[in-house]
Design a protein around this motif. Sequence first.
Motif, PDB file in Angstrom:
ATOM      1  N   VAL A   1       5.608   5.315   1.716  1.00 16.83           N
ATOM      2  CA  VAL A   1       5.151   6.708   1.663  1.00 16.83           C
ATOM      3  C   VAL A   1       5.718   7.403   0.431  1.00 16.83           C
ATOM      4  CG1 VAL A   1       5.049   8.910   2.877  1.00 16.83           C
ATOM      5  CG2 VAL A   1       5.113   6.775   4.178  1.00 16.83           C
ATOM      6  N   ARG A   2       4.858   8.144  -0.239  1.00 22.09           N
ATOM      7  CA  ARG A   2       5.260   8.991  -1.361  1.00 22.09           C
ATOM      8  C   ARG A   2       4.982  10.439  -0.953  1.00 22.09           C
ATOM      9  NH1 ARG A   2       2.402   7.095  -6.411  1.00 22.09           N
ATOM     10  NH2 ARG A   2       3.989   5.452  -6.290  1.00 22.09           N
ATOM     11  N   ALA A   3       6.010  11.244  -0.894  1.00 20.73           N
ATOM     12  CA  ALA A   3       5.913  12.624  -0.418  1.00 20.73           C
ATOM     13  C   ALA A   3       5.880  13.587  -1.591  1.00 20.73           C
ATOM     14  CB  ALA A   3       7.087  12.949   0.499  1.00 20.73           C
ATOM     15  N   LEU A   4       4.793  14.347  -1.696  1.00 18.65           N
ATOM     16  CA  LEU A   4       4.641  15.324  -2.775  1.00 18.65           C
ATOM     17  C   LEU A   4       5.098  16.702  -2.319  1.00 18.65           C
ATOM     18  CD1 LEU A   4       3.481  16.048  -5.628  1.00 18.65           C
ATOM     19  CD2 LEU A   4       1.363  16.676  -4.424  1.00 18.65           C
ATOM     20  N   THR A   5       5.932  17.322  -3.134  1.00 21.28           N
ATOM     21  CA  THR A   5       6.401  18.670  -2.837  1.00 21.28           C
ATOM     22  C   THR A   5       6.646  19.396  -4.153  1.00 21.28           C
ATOM     23  OG1 THR A   5       8.184  19.966  -1.816  1.00 21.28           O
ATOM     24  CG2 THR A   5       8.781  17.808  -2.697  1.00 21.28           C
TER      25      THR A   5
ATOM     26  N   PHE B   1      13.898  13.667   3.685  1.00 14.60           N
ATOM     27  CA  PHE B   1      13.232  12.592   4.411  1.00 14.60           C
ATOM     28  C   PHE B   1      14.137  11.359   4.474  1.00 14.60           C
ATOM     29  CE2 PHE B   1       9.366  14.835   2.725  1.00 14.60           C
ATOM     30  CZ  PHE B   1       8.895  15.259   3.960  1.00 14.60           C
ATOM     31  N   ALA B   2      13.690  10.368   5.220  1.00 17.57           N
ATOM     32  CA  ALA B   2      14.420   9.105   5.308  1.00 17.57           C
ATOM     33  C   ALA B   2      14.543   8.490   3.915  1.00 17.57           C
ATOM     34  CB  ALA B   2      13.688   8.153   6.251  1.00 17.57           C
ATOM     35  N   PRO B   3      15.592   7.700   3.688  1.00 19.26           N
ATOM     36  CA  PRO B   3      15.835   7.139   2.355  1.00 19.26           C
ATOM     37  C   PRO B   3      14.687   6.312   1.791  1.00 19.26           C
ATOM     38  CG  PRO B   3      17.766   6.863   3.753  1.00 19.26           C
ATOM     39  CD  PRO B   3      16.662   7.357   4.639  1.00 19.26           C
ATOM     40  N   ASP B   4      13.871   5.714   2.664  1.00 18.29           N
ATOM     41  CA  ASP B   4      12.798   4.859   2.168  1.00 18.29           C
ATOM     42  C   ASP B   4      11.569   5.646   1.712  1.00 18.29           C
ATOM     43  OD1 ASP B   4      12.228   5.628   4.775  1.00 18.29           O
ATOM     44  OD2 ASP B   4      11.091   3.807   5.212  1.00 18.29           O
ATOM     45  N   VAL B   5      11.576   6.959   1.886  1.00 18.27           N
ATOM     46  CA  VAL B   5      10.448   7.788   1.450  1.00 18.27           C
ATOM     47  C   VAL B   5      10.672   8.203   0.000  1.00 18.27           C
ATOM     48  CG1 VAL B   5       9.240   9.982   1.769  1.00 18.27           C
ATOM     49  CG2 VAL B   5       9.956   8.635   3.761  1.00 18.27           C
ATOM     50  N   GLU B   6       9.682   7.930  -0.836  1.00 19.80           N
ATOM     51  CA  GLU B   6       9.748   8.325  -2.241  1.00 19.80           C
ATOM     52  C   GLU B   6       9.303   9.790  -2.362  1.00 19.80           C
ATOM     53  OE1 GLU B   6       7.656   7.239  -6.559  1.00 19.80           O
ATOM     54  OE2 GLU B   6       7.038   6.207  -4.724  1.00 19.80           O
ATOM     55  N   VAL B   7      10.140  10.621  -2.928  1.00 18.14           N
ATOM     56  CA  VAL B   7       9.826  12.045  -3.077  1.00 18.14           C
ATOM     57  C   VAL B   7       9.484  12.325  -4.532  1.00 18.14           C
ATOM     58  CG1 VAL B   7      10.679  14.400  -2.857  1.00 18.14           C
ATOM     59  CG2 VAL B   7      11.333  12.675  -1.159  1.00 18.14           C
ATOM     60  N   VAL B   8       8.332  12.957  -4.756  1.00 21.25           N
ATOM     61  CA  VAL B   8       7.917  13.336  -6.107  1.00 21.25           C
ATOM     62  C   VAL B   8       7.569  14.810  -6.125  1.00 21.25           C
ATOM     63  CG1 VAL B   8       7.085  11.045  -6.750  1.00 21.25           C
ATOM     64  CG2 VAL B   8       5.531  12.642  -5.637  1.00 21.25           C
ATOM     65  N   GLU B   9       7.810  15.445  -7.275  1.00 20.59           N
ATOM     66  CA  GLU B   9       7.481  16.858  -7.434  1.00 20.59           C
ATOM     67  C   GLU B   9       6.153  16.999  -8.168  1.00 20.59           C
ATOM     68  OE1 GLU B   9      10.659  19.015  -9.279  1.00 20.59           O
ATOM     69  OE2 GLU B   9      11.745  19.249  -7.388  1.00 20.59           O
ATOM     70  N   GLY B  10       5.412  18.010  -7.804  1.00 15.17           N
ATOM     71  CA  GLY B  10       4.149  18.297  -8.467  1.00 15.17           C
ATOM     72  C   GLY B  10       3.506  19.495  -7.814  1.00 15.17           C
ATOM     73  N   ASP B  11       2.526  20.056  -8.492  1.00  9.96           N
ATOM     74  CA  ASP B  11       1.854  21.272  -8.017  1.00  9.96           C
ATOM     75  C   ASP B  11       0.362  20.989  -7.905  1.00  9.96           C
ATOM     76  OD1 ASP B  11       0.691  23.809  -7.671  1.00  9.96           O
ATOM     77  OD2 ASP B  11       2.249  24.787  -8.857  1.00  9.96           O
ATOM     78  N   LEU B  12      -0.184  21.152  -6.713  1.00 11.11           N
ATOM     79  CA  LEU B  12      -1.600  20.852  -6.505  1.00 11.11           C
ATOM     80  C   LEU B  12      -2.531  21.721  -7.343  1.00 11.11           C
ATOM     81  CD1 LEU B  12      -1.720  20.259  -2.648  1.00 11.11           C
ATOM     82  CD2 LEU B  12      -2.207  18.579  -4.439  1.00 11.11           C
TER      83      LEU B  12
ATOM     84  N   GLN C   1       5.815   9.785  10.548  1.00 13.22           N
ATOM     85  CA  GLN C   1       5.061   8.808  11.328  1.00 13.22           C
ATOM     86  C   GLN C   1       4.694   7.585  10.489  1.00 13.22           C
ATOM     87  OE1 GLN C   1       1.713  10.698  13.241  1.00 13.22           O
ATOM     88  NE2 GLN C   1       2.981  12.288  14.167  1.00 13.22           N
ATOM     89  N   LEU C   2       4.238   7.810   9.267  1.00 17.61           N
ATOM     90  CA  LEU C   2       3.862   6.695   8.404  1.00 17.61           C
ATOM     91  C   LEU C   2       5.081   5.850   8.035  1.00 17.61           C
ATOM     92  CD1 LEU C   2       1.340   8.492   6.025  1.00 17.61           C
ATOM     93  CD2 LEU C   2       0.782   6.721   7.692  1.00 17.61           C
ATOM     94  N   SER C   3       6.156   6.526   7.673  1.00 16.44           N
ATOM     95  CA  SER C   3       7.383   5.816   7.320  1.00 16.44           C
ATOM     96  C   SER C   3       7.920   5.034   8.515  1.00 16.44           C
ATOM     97  CB  SER C   3       8.435   6.807   6.822  1.00 16.44           C
ATOM     98  OG  SER C   3       9.669   6.168   6.590  1.00 16.44           O
ATOM     99  N   GLY C   4       7.881   5.664   9.686  1.00 19.70           N
ATOM    100  CA  GLY C   4       8.370   5.004  10.894  1.00 19.70           C
ATOM    101  C   GLY C   4       7.561   3.776  11.263  1.00 19.70           C
ATOM    102  N   ALA C   5       6.285   3.756  10.846  1.00 19.95           N
ATOM    103  CA  ALA C   5       5.420   2.608  11.129  1.00 19.95           C
ATOM    104  C   ALA C   5       5.536   1.525  10.058  1.00 19.95           C
ATOM    105  CB  ALA C   5       3.971   3.058  11.260  1.00 19.95           C
TER     106      ALA C   5
ATOM    107  N   MET D   1       0.840  -1.188   0.000  1.00 19.43           N
ATOM    108  CA  MET D   1       0.000   0.000   0.000  1.00 19.43           C
ATOM    109  C   MET D   1       0.880   1.245   0.000  1.00 19.43           C
ATOM    110  SD  MET D   1      -2.845   0.994   2.852  1.00 19.43           S
ATOM    111  CE  MET D   1      -2.352   2.129   4.109  1.00 19.43           C
ATOM    112  N   THR D   2       0.661   2.128  -0.968  1.00 19.65           N
ATOM    113  CA  THR D   2       1.407   3.374  -1.053  1.00 19.65           C
ATOM    114  C   THR D   2       0.509   4.513  -0.600  1.00 19.65           C
ATOM    115  OG1 THR D   2       2.792   2.614  -2.877  1.00 19.65           O
ATOM    116  CG2 THR D   2       2.595   4.982  -2.577  1.00 19.65           C
ATOM    117  N   ILE D   3       0.996   5.337   0.314  1.00 18.66           N
ATOM    118  CA  ILE D   3       0.235   6.474   0.819  1.00 18.66           C
ATOM    119  C   ILE D   3       0.886   7.748   0.307  1.00 18.66           C
ATOM    120  CG2 ILE D   3      -0.600   7.681   2.850  1.00 18.66           C
ATOM    121  CD1 ILE D   3      -0.374   5.054   4.391  1.00 18.66           C
ATOM    122  N   LEU D   4       0.137   8.537  -0.426  1.00 19.97           N
ATOM    123  CA  LEU D   4       0.607   9.821  -0.939  1.00 19.97           C
ATOM    124  C   LEU D   4       0.318  10.907   0.091  1.00 19.97           C
ATOM    125  CD1 LEU D   4       1.625  11.710  -3.233  1.00 19.97           C
ATOM    126  CD2 LEU D   4      -0.771  11.833  -3.992  1.00 19.97           C
TER     127      LEU D   4
END
Length: 272
Positions: A27-31, A39-50, A19-23, A1-4
Amino acid sequence: MTILVTGATGTVGRHLVEQLSGAGHRVRALTRDASRARFAPDVEVVEGDLTDAASLRAAFAGATAAHLITFGGDDGADLSNGHELVALAAESGVGRVSVLSGWAPTSVEAALRASAIGWTLLAPVEFMSGALEWAPEVKDSGTVSTLATFASAVVHEADIAAVAATALTEDGHAGRTYHLTGPEALTPQDRVRLLAEALGRDIAYVHLTEDQERERLRAFGYPQDYVEFGIQLATNPPAQAGDVHDTVEAVTKHPARTFAQWAAEHTDHFRA
């Protein structure tokens, strides 16, 4: 399960990602700026504009849950493209959404209510992090000057994130609106006292007049309409500002964090 997580580098978003990554969740982090992520190495970082749903296809692809904020752009204006965002979420297979709501509903909440996605609205009162606005004055003069005197049940940003994390990963929260507060209602003077105790130094509370408050807010570069909004909020606060709810503990099974805890965690921001 991937949580954006949208708004991932924000006040609440950063706590939620951690918190999600630690559990152990994926996790996919949008910025809008990946260089700010850190973020921690296991967090996937993606760029985008809401504000541009077309830029978010990769962010939503394969996500099964998402945390949404309701503002975007350089000016932090309410999102007007909620129907596009929610349609993209549904098309991508998102089944659960938590939403950090603001002062009034936006197009995001309206679109979710009309969708088949299980949504949970988070309605916090004043964030404890609002006290960071006092940091320059505390450093410079050892004072905190405000017009407001009303008690507010300020809530820790990590607790808002904890409720979001629970809603995104556990059943039973769809269709709920959670009013989130800290464990006590505190006046600005109360918070100044607790901050002084955490710092181990005296901080004087200064009660401003309306004109002095206008001058203070203008010094931050706020536009005139925001300045007047601040005056109205200080002199005519919401009736529920001081209401304390046990929602944080009821949802997360952990007591809500106190302002004293928040102050102890943020002393570096107030030291010269």
